[in-house]
Design a protein around this motif. Structure first.
Motif, PDB file in Angstrom:
ATOM      1  N   PHE A 152       0.877  -1.169   0.000  1.00 17.25           N
ATOM      2  CA  PHE A 152       0.000   0.000   0.000  1.00 17.25           C
ATOM      3  C   PHE A 152       0.918   1.224   0.000  1.00 17.25           C
ATOM      4  O   PHE A 152       1.512   1.570   1.011  1.00 17.25           O
ATOM      5  CB  PHE A 152      -0.909   0.000   1.224  1.00 17.25           C
ATOM      6  N   PHE A 153       1.056   1.849  -1.164  1.00 15.97           N
ATOM      7  CA  PHE A 153       2.012   2.951  -1.287  1.00 15.97           C
ATOM      8  C   PHE A 153       1.384   4.274  -0.861  1.00 15.97           C
ATOM      9  O   PHE A 153       0.220   4.551  -1.149  1.00 15.97           O
ATOM     10  CB  PHE A 153       2.506   3.061  -2.728  1.00 15.97           C
ATOM     11  N   TYR A 154       2.187   5.066  -0.165  1.00 14.67           N
ATOM     12  CA  TYR A 154       1.769   6.419   0.200  1.00 14.67           C
ATOM     13  C   TYR A 154       2.995   7.310   0.262  1.00 14.67           C
ATOM     14  O   TYR A 154       4.135   6.833   0.379  1.00 14.67           O
ATOM     15  CB  TYR A 154       1.035   6.425   1.550  1.00 14.67           C
ATOM     16  N   GLN A 155       2.772   8.608   0.178  1.00 16.13           N
ATOM     17  CA  GLN A 155       3.856   9.589   0.260  1.00 16.13           C
ATOM     18  C   GLN A 155       3.892  10.149   1.669  1.00 16.13           C
ATOM     19  O   GLN A 155       2.884  10.676   2.158  1.00 16.13           O
ATOM     20  CB  GLN A 155       3.652  10.716  -0.744  1.00 16.13           C
ATOM     21  N   ASP A 156       5.041  10.014   2.333  1.00 16.55           N
ATOM     22  CA  ASP A 156       5.108  10.486   3.709  1.00 16.55           C
ATOM     23  C   ASP A 156       5.409  11.979   3.753  1.00 16.55           C
ATOM     24  O   ASP A 156       5.520  12.642   2.723  1.00 16.55           O
ATOM     25  CB  ASP A 156       6.110   9.666   4.519  1.00 16.55           C
ATOM     26  N   ILE A 157       5.539  12.514   4.953  1.00 16.73           N
ATOM     27  CA  ILE A 157       5.678  13.959   5.146  1.00 16.73           C
ATOM     28  C   ILE A 157       6.963  14.511   4.534  1.00 16.73           C
ATOM     29  O   ILE A 157       7.054  15.691   4.212  1.00 16.73           O
ATOM     30  CB  ILE A 157       5.612  14.302   6.658  1.00 16.73           C
ATOM     31  N   THR A 158       7.955  13.644   4.312  1.00 19.95           N
ATOM     32  CA  THR A 158       9.211  14.098   3.703  1.00 19.95           C
ATOM     33  C   THR A 158       9.191  13.990   2.185  1.00 19.95           C
ATOM     34  O   THR A 158      10.158  14.340   1.525  1.00 19.95           O
ATOM     35  CB  THR A 158      10.393  13.282   4.241  1.00 19.95           C
ATOM     36  N   GLY A 159       8.088  13.476   1.636  1.00 22.27           N
ATOM     37  CA  GLY A 159       7.976  13.320   0.186  1.00 22.27           C
ATOM     38  C   GLY A 159       8.416  11.966  -0.327  1.00 22.27           C
ATOM     39  O   GLY A 159       8.372  11.712  -1.527  1.00 22.27           O
ATOM     40  N   LYS A 160       8.832  11.077   0.562  1.00 26.15           N
ATOM     41  CA  LYS A 160       9.267   9.744   0.153  1.00 26.15           C
ATOM     42  C   LYS A 160       8.065   8.833  -0.088  1.00 26.15           C
ATOM     43  O   LYS A 160       7.039   8.943   0.582  1.00 26.15           O
ATOM     44  CB  LYS A 160      10.165   9.121   1.219  1.00 26.15           C
TER      45      LYS A 160
ATOM     46  N   GLY B  52       0.567  10.659   3.773  1.00 26.01           N
ATOM     47  CA  GLY B  52       0.199   9.400   4.398  1.00 26.01           C
ATOM     48  C   GLY B  52       1.099   9.082   5.570  1.00 26.01           C
ATOM     49  O   GLY B  52       2.149   9.706   5.775  1.00 26.01           O
ATOM     50  N   GLY B  53       0.690   8.078   6.347  1.00 24.28           N
ATOM     51  CA  GLY B  53       1.498   7.650   7.476  1.00 24.28           C
ATOM     52  C   GLY B  53       1.535   8.685   8.585  1.00 24.28           C
ATOM     53  O   GLY B  53       0.693   9.577   8.673  1.00 24.28           O
ATOM     54  N   ASN B  54       2.559   8.564   9.438  1.00 22.11           N
ATOM     55  CA  ASN B  54       2.713   9.498  10.556  1.00 22.11           C
ATOM     56  C   ASN B  54       3.355  10.783  10.050  1.00 22.11           C
ATOM     57  O   ASN B  54       4.476  10.775   9.542  1.00 22.11           O
ATOM     58  CB  ASN B  54       3.569   8.864  11.654  1.00 22.11           C
ATOM     59  N   THR B  55       2.654  11.902  10.196  1.00 20.99           N
ATOM     60  CA  THR B  55       3.122  13.173   9.632  1.00 20.99           C
ATOM     61  C   THR B  55       3.779  14.084  10.673  1.00 20.99           C
ATOM     62  O   THR B  55       4.076  15.236  10.372  1.00 20.99           O
ATOM     63  CB  THR B  55       1.948  13.916   8.961  1.00 20.99           C
ATOM     64  N   ALA B  56       3.998  13.592  11.885  1.00 20.17           N
ATOM     65  CA  ALA B  56       4.645  14.401  12.921  1.00 20.17           C
ATOM     66  C   ALA B  56       6.136  14.518  12.659  1.00 20.17           C
ATOM     67  O   ALA B  56       6.784  13.556  12.240  1.00 20.17           O
ATOM     68  CB  ALA B  56       4.401  13.801  14.297  1.00 20.17           C
ATOM     69  N   GLN B  57       6.667  15.700  12.877  1.00 25.46           N
ATOM     70  CA  GLN B  57       8.110  15.952  12.770  1.00 25.46           C
ATOM     71  C   GLN B  57       8.551  16.779  13.967  1.00 25.46           C
ATOM     72  O   GLN B  57       8.023  17.875  14.194  1.00 25.46           O
ATOM     73  CB  GLN B  57       8.442  16.707  11.477  1.00 25.46           C
ATOM     74  N   ASN B  58       9.498  16.238  14.739  1.00 28.69           N
ATOM     75  CA  ASN B  58      10.008  16.942  15.913  1.00 28.69           C
ATOM     76  C   ASN B  58       8.882  17.389  16.842  1.00 28.69           C
ATOM     77  O   ASN B  58       8.901  18.499  17.396  1.00 28.69           O
ATOM     78  CB  ASN B  58      10.843  18.152  15.484  1.00 28.69           C
ATOM     79  N   GLY B  59       7.889  16.534  16.993  1.00 20.17           N
ATOM     80  CA  GLY B  59       6.794  16.825  17.903  1.00 20.17           C
ATOM     81  C   GLY B  59       5.746  17.773  17.370  1.00 20.17           C
ATOM     82  O   GLY B  59       4.849  18.191  18.117  1.00 20.17           O
ATOM     83  N   VAL B  60       5.831  18.134  16.075  1.00 24.27           N
ATOM     84  CA  VAL B  60       4.871  19.055  15.466  1.00 24.27           C
ATOM     85  C   VAL B  60       4.093  18.317  14.387  1.00 24.27           C
ATOM     86  O   VAL B  60       4.664  17.554  13.610  1.00 24.27           O
ATOM     87  CB  VAL B  60       5.574  20.289  14.862  1.00 24.27           C
ATOM     88  N   ASN B  61       2.797  18.551  14.358  1.00 27.32           N
ATOM     89  CA  ASN B  61       1.957  17.901  13.366  1.00 27.32           C
ATOM     90  C   ASN B  61       0.850  18.858  12.947  1.00 27.32           C
ATOM     91  O   ASN B  61       0.637  19.898  13.578  1.00 27.32           O
ATOM     92  CB  ASN B  61       1.356  16.609  13.926  1.00 27.32           C
ATOM     93  N   PHE B  62       0.171  18.500  11.866  1.00 26.07           N
ATOM     94  CA  PHE B  62      -1.001  19.256  11.429  1.00 26.07           C
ATOM     95  C   PHE B  62      -2.233  18.374  11.576  1.00 26.07           C
ATOM     96  O   PHE B  62      -2.196  17.169  11.338  1.00 26.07           O
ATOM     97  CB  PHE B  62      -0.860  19.692   9.969  1.00 26.07           C
ATOM     98  N   GLY B  63      -3.329  18.968  11.969  1.00 24.63           N
ATOM     99  CA  GLY B  63      -4.611  18.289  12.099  1.00 24.63           C
ATOM    100  C   GLY B  63      -5.688  19.328  12.327  1.00 24.63           C
ATOM    101  O   GLY B  63      -5.437  20.540  12.294  1.00 24.63           O
ATOM    102  N   ARG B  64      -6.906  18.843  12.585  1.00 21.46           N
ATOM    103  CA  ARG B  64      -8.007  19.788  12.793  1.00 21.46           C
ATOM    104  C   ARG B  64      -8.805  19.365  14.012  1.00 21.46           C
ATOM    105  O   ARG B  64      -9.329  18.250  14.091  1.00 21.46           O
ATOM    106  CB  ARG B  64      -8.918  19.844  11.571  1.00 21.46           C
ATOM    107  N   SER B  65      -8.892  20.274  14.955  1.00 21.82           N
ATOM    108  CA  SER B  65      -9.587  20.027  16.210  1.00 21.82           C
ATOM    109  C   SER B  65     -11.017  20.559  16.145  1.00 21.82           C
ATOM    110  O   SER B  65     -11.360  21.409  15.314  1.00 21.82           O
ATOM    111  CB  SER B  65      -8.849  20.710  17.361  1.00 21.82           C
ATOM    112  N   ILE B  66     -11.839  20.050  17.072  1.00 23.84           N
ATOM    113  CA  ILE B  66     -13.134  20.665  17.276  1.00 23.84           C
ATOM    114  C   ILE B  66     -12.921  22.113  17.695  1.00 23.84           C
ATOM    115  O   ILE B  66     -11.847  22.505  18.142  1.00 23.84           O
ATOM    116  CB  ILE B  66     -13.947  19.906  18.347  1.00 23.84           C
ATOM    117  N   LEU B  67     -13.953  22.921  17.522  1.00 25.81           N
ATOM    118  CA  LEU B  67     -13.853  24.335  17.858  1.00 25.81           C
ATOM    119  C   LEU B  67     -13.703  24.531  19.360  1.00 25.81           C
ATOM    120  O   LEU B  67     -14.121  23.694  20.164  1.00 25.81           O
ATOM    121  CB  LEU B  67     -15.094  25.074  17.372  1.00 25.81           C
ATOM    122  N   GLY B  68     -13.117  25.651  19.717  1.00 26.60           N
ATOM    123  CA  GLY B  68     -12.944  25.976  21.122  1.00 26.60           C
ATOM    124  C   GLY B  68     -14.259  26.348  21.789  1.00 26.60           C
ATOM    125  O   GLY B  68     -15.335  26.334  21.187  1.00 26.60           O
ATOM    126  N   ARG B  69     -14.164  26.707  23.061  1.00 19.36           N
ATOM    127  CA  ARG B  69     -15.332  27.040  23.867  1.00 19.36           C
ATOM    128  C   ARG B  69     -16.174  28.133  23.208  1.00 19.36           C
ATOM    129  O   ARG B  69     -15.659  29.123  22.704  1.00 19.36           O
ATOM    130  CB  ARG B  69     -14.889  27.497  25.253  1.00 19.36           C
TER     131      ARG B  69
END
Length: 858
Positions: free
Chosen positions: A726-734, A831-848
């Motif tokens: 199952f091929f995917y491109q990781d956060i480094t472009g590999k 694809g895969g784990n996109t975290a780098q040095n403890g930083v990642n992108f995602g989308r959270s539910i809205l704040g209070r």
């Protein structure tokens, strides 16, 4: 002190009798199997007492007639499938963030309502969607699907309407006979039933203020026009800064809905019209940090209430698929400008014959204007050093950076790029469903139906122009220029577009016609109700998409747009011409008038939509594969329903097998190891909706009305039958060779639960109702690999509804009161784990956020 009027007493008594037995708020979940077992034993041992108690109350929710996924309407008690119905007040008590958020009240439906009012990915338990729009969910009004296909790219069906006081109720069905009727959706269907007029004139007007700077007006009125004719009209208008304030209105617009109903001998005829014009900001992913395996706010950028969008990032000139450039106004967001005209006929003809017809014509525009994330933040110096567009022309040291105001940007500045998207989508849709039913003999009714849908899609896309900006809330674009050999090179546009080369700028047109015939028979034999149905559907779908070639749009000194993929005047063609049957068989046994059990077997088929067959030649590479196979599902389901004054339980277990996801099996060296094949998924799970009234026998009203409403889903679902890599491109472009067999279905939580305790107190001057909802979302993952965990989270919501006399209502509500970060999506660009040095992108539910509404009712 003034005595409570009879009107207030009657209204509250009716509400108390009904809601004592019906789950409200954000849905309902019984928090232990022991309670369910206790309820069964209670009723088995005290049937007579329970029956006397049930008879002494108003009609229970199991006596409610539901019309969705049914040939003629059926009591919930007799429905051999999963259905949740919510009244207008119950929907409002759930305080949904969007229309899609309402659907969480049906356990197992997972709307990712974290990106705004629209553009919501809706996943359904047991279906391997993985956040890709909402192909396994259909939204209807008055029994008519809003579009011939459940979803398209940049369009989920929940985005085609807005919720307001013109809604009487919503019915949400998962699987079962919904694969037979109407559009044949085998996943899940939500049907919004509109309020109509009656002999009595009623109405309301309300004003809502939200903590995010929103102001909203709702109004509704209905009544008798002349003898036999009744009408209603209502709607809303709203403007909001948004919890994530983009420095311009985040949401602005409204809708108006009108109905006209005429009583006939033996039935009724209803017409309805709606106009919707709304703009809604839509957000992709934002940064967060991972601390001890849990997401926390990124320093200086708290995505619960921050966004990159800003006034300086509102307008961009980007490549147009029609040639040249067009303006992308991000403030237009993912909105809708739509018109609807529909009708419903229900008529008894005598001799046991009855006819039904639902009709809808609708159309308009569904635009998308958005900024969409790429990879993780970097320093400006590192970004410039990695720029491929300057290779052989400029050295990194020759590139200078400044903001729009001319201020220099230090190389240490944290920067990101965002894709600048614009999609112009024009839709038309006509659907009609005709049914004729006849009671062949006592207890047996045969229904013959015909469903027709004709729909079109006309698109213009411009994707993947990338803007450079500082990594900060309400960001600023960064302009890059360089000087070499006495020439000035524009590394970016004057608005910060750093790379528009490549991309996907297309023109696309499609039209389709679906025709289905079905036969459904129901047979009532004592306590049994059997039903068997079969459907045959044919689709004729044709689509064309422009082929692309690279074009130099600027001069030799414009490095950001010298190889943009644009239409070259030729087209590639895709089509789907297919005929497929489906079936559904169910049996329901009614033990008594407050307890039943059912079993159901059904299959379902998902025809390709315009996007599934879309193909074109891209820079000389032909991307037109053979027609993909159809996706199919097989569903086994058993359920149990019970109700008495102390509890309401609707529980089910299911086994689903999904097939037909096409791929080419290849090894790590990209060598085919087998012919084109398909893979699928398997899911086994259970869901429960219910409530308990532990003090229902007490004489004290406030104690008697205390209730705990609950809603839960647990499933074990995973991918299977995938051969090779199952091929995917990781956060480094590999490009990575991975495996997905056995991995949990993407995005869908393994476990969800919502618990809502509530109580009502009656006073001489009115009543007060309070409720709190605890929601827990279990482990879920970004994609098929299972390598990017989104974690678990909880949130709290609460509300107080005060009725003052006959006419006034005050509603105070709040969501995410403890301001949790709850990820619904990871970085969907890789694809895969996109975290780098403890930083990642995602989308959270809205704040209070909180709101207060003042409403006058008459």
């Amino acid at each position: 002190m003034r005595q409570k009027t009879d009107r207030v007493r009657r209204a509250h008594l009716a509400k108390t009798q009904e809601t004592t037995l019906r789950p409200t708020g954000r849905g309902a979940v019984l928090n232990s199997v022991a309670a369910a077992v206790a309820g069964i034993l209670y009723c088995a041992g005290s049937a007579n007492a329970a029956e006397e108690q049930a008879a002494a109350t108003a009609p229970s929710s199991l006596d409610e007639i539901v019309v969705t996924a049914s040939a003629q309407g059926v009591k919930k008690l007799d429905a051999s499938y999963n259905i949740v119905s919510l009244s207008l007040d119950e929907i409002k008590n759930s305080n949904p963030a969007s229309v899609a958020d309402i659907f969480k009240n049906s356990p197992g439906i997972w709307p990712e309502a974290s990106g705004g009012q629209t553009g919501v990915n809706i996943d359904v338990a047991g279906f391997p969607n993985g956040g890709g729009d909402s192909p396994y969910f259909t939204t209807m009004i008055q029994g008519s699907p809003l579009y011939g296909s459940a979803a398209l790219s940049f369009m989920d069906s929940s985005s085609l309407l807005r919720f307001d006081d013109t809604v009487e109720r919503v019915e949400i069905v998962q699987g079962g006979p919904s694969a037979i009727f109407s559009s044949g959706q085998a996943g899940a269907t939500a049907n919004f039933i509109l309020r109509t007029g009656s002999e009595k004139t009623t109405g309301s007007v309300g004003f809502t203020y939200g903590s995010e700077g929103s102001e909203r007006v709702d109004a509704f009125i209905s009544g008798k026009i002349i003898d036999g004719w009744y009408g209603s009209i209502g709607g809303f208008y709203r403007v909001s800064d948004g919890v994530r304030d983009p420095q311009y209105p985040s949401d602005i617009g409204g809708q108006v809905t009108a109905t006209l109903k005429h009583d006939l001998d033996g039935g009724s005829l209803m017409f309805w019209y709606r106009i919707l014009s709304d703009k809604n900001q839509w957000y992709a992913d934002f940064p967060y940090i991972v601390v001890n395996g849990k997401p926390e706010a990124y320093p200086g950028f708290d995505q619960r209430n921050h966004t990159y969008n800003s006034k300086q990032l509102q307008n961009f000139q980007i490549p147009s698929p029609g040639g040249g450039f067009w303006n992308d106004d991000i403030s237009n967001g993912r909105g809708a400008q739509l018109n609807y005209f529909g009708s419903n006929l229900d008529l008894k003809l005598g001799g046991g014959w009855r006819i039904y017809n639902t009709f809808l014509f609708d159309g308009g525009y569904i635009p998308t204007n958005a900024l969409v994330n790429n990879g993780n933040p970097a320093t400006l110096g590192d970004f410039i050093a990695g720029l491929s567009t300057i290779t052989g022309i400029l050295t990194p040291a020759q590139v200078q950076a400044h903001y729009l105001n001319g201020g220099a940007v230090p190389l240490s500045t944290s920067v990101i790029t965002e894709q600048v998207w614009q999609v112009r989508k024009k839709l038309t849709n006509v659907t009609d469903e005709f049914r004729v039913a006849n009671e062949l003999f006592d207890g047996n009714t045969l229904t013959l139906g015909l469903y027709l849908a004709h729909y079109t899609d006309n698109d213009a896309w411009s994707l993947s122009a990338n803007a450079l900006m500082n990594n900060a809330p309400n960001a600023n674009p960064i302009i890059l220029q360089g000087v070499a050999g006495g020439n000035i090179y524009n590394v970016t546009s004057a608005q910060g577009i750093v790379n528009a080369n490549g991309g996907y700028q297309i023109l696309e047109q499609g039209k389709a016609t679906n025709i289905a015939a079905y036969l459904s028979d129901s047979w009532k034999i004592n306590g049994w109700l059997f039903d068997a149905s079969v459907r045959v559907e044919h689709i004729d779908l044709d689509q064309q998409t422009t082929n692309l070639s690279p074009v130099q749009m600027g001069s030799n000194f414009d490095l950001w747009d010298n190889a943009v993929e644009l239409p070259n005047g030729t087209y590639s063609y895709g089509r789907e011409h297919n005929t497929m049957p489906t079936f559904s068989v169910g049996a329901n046994y009614e033990f008594n008038d407050h307890m039943s059990a059912y079993v159901r077997v059904n299959n379902g088929v998902f025809f390709d939509n315009f996007d599934a067959v879309r193909c074109n030649v891209y820079n000389g590479s032909n991307g037109c594969p053979a027609n993909p196979p159809l996706n199919t599902v097989r569903n086994y389901e058993v359920g149990f329903k019970i109700q008495n004054r102390y509890m309401y339980i609707d529980a089910a277990a299911y086994d689903k097998e999904f097939k037909g996801l096409q791929y080419q099996p290849i090894d790590v060296n990209h060598v085919p190891i087998a012919p084109n094949a398909t893979y699928g998924s398997t899911a086994r799970g259970g869901r429960i909706v219910g409530s308990v009234n532990p003090f229902a026998g007490f004489d004290i009203q406030a104690v008697r009305d205390f209730k705990i409403a609950v809603n839960a889903e647990y499933e074990k679902a995973h991918y299977k039958d995938f051969q090779g890599c199952f091929f995917y491109q990781d956060i480094t472009g590999k490009t990575i060779c991975g495996s997905i067999n056995g991995q949990q279905l993407a995005r869908l939580p393994k476990f969800q639960i919502r618990v809502t305790p509530s109580d009502t107190q009656i006073f001489p001057w009115g009543s007060v109702t309070e409720y709190v909802t605890y929601e827990h979302v279990g482990e879920h993952f970004q994609d098929n690999t299972g390598l990017n965990p989104l974690g678990t989270y909880y949130d709290l919501a609460a509300g107080i509804v005060t009725e003052l006399g006959d006419n006034w209502e005050i509603r105070l509500q709040g969501t995410n009161l403890t301001n949790q970060i709850g990820l619904t999506e990871g970085n969907a660009r890789f694809g895969g784990n996109t975290a780098q040095n403890g930083v990642n992108f995602g989308r959270s539910i809205l704040g209070r956020q909180g709101s207060i509404e003042l409403k006058y009712k008459f």
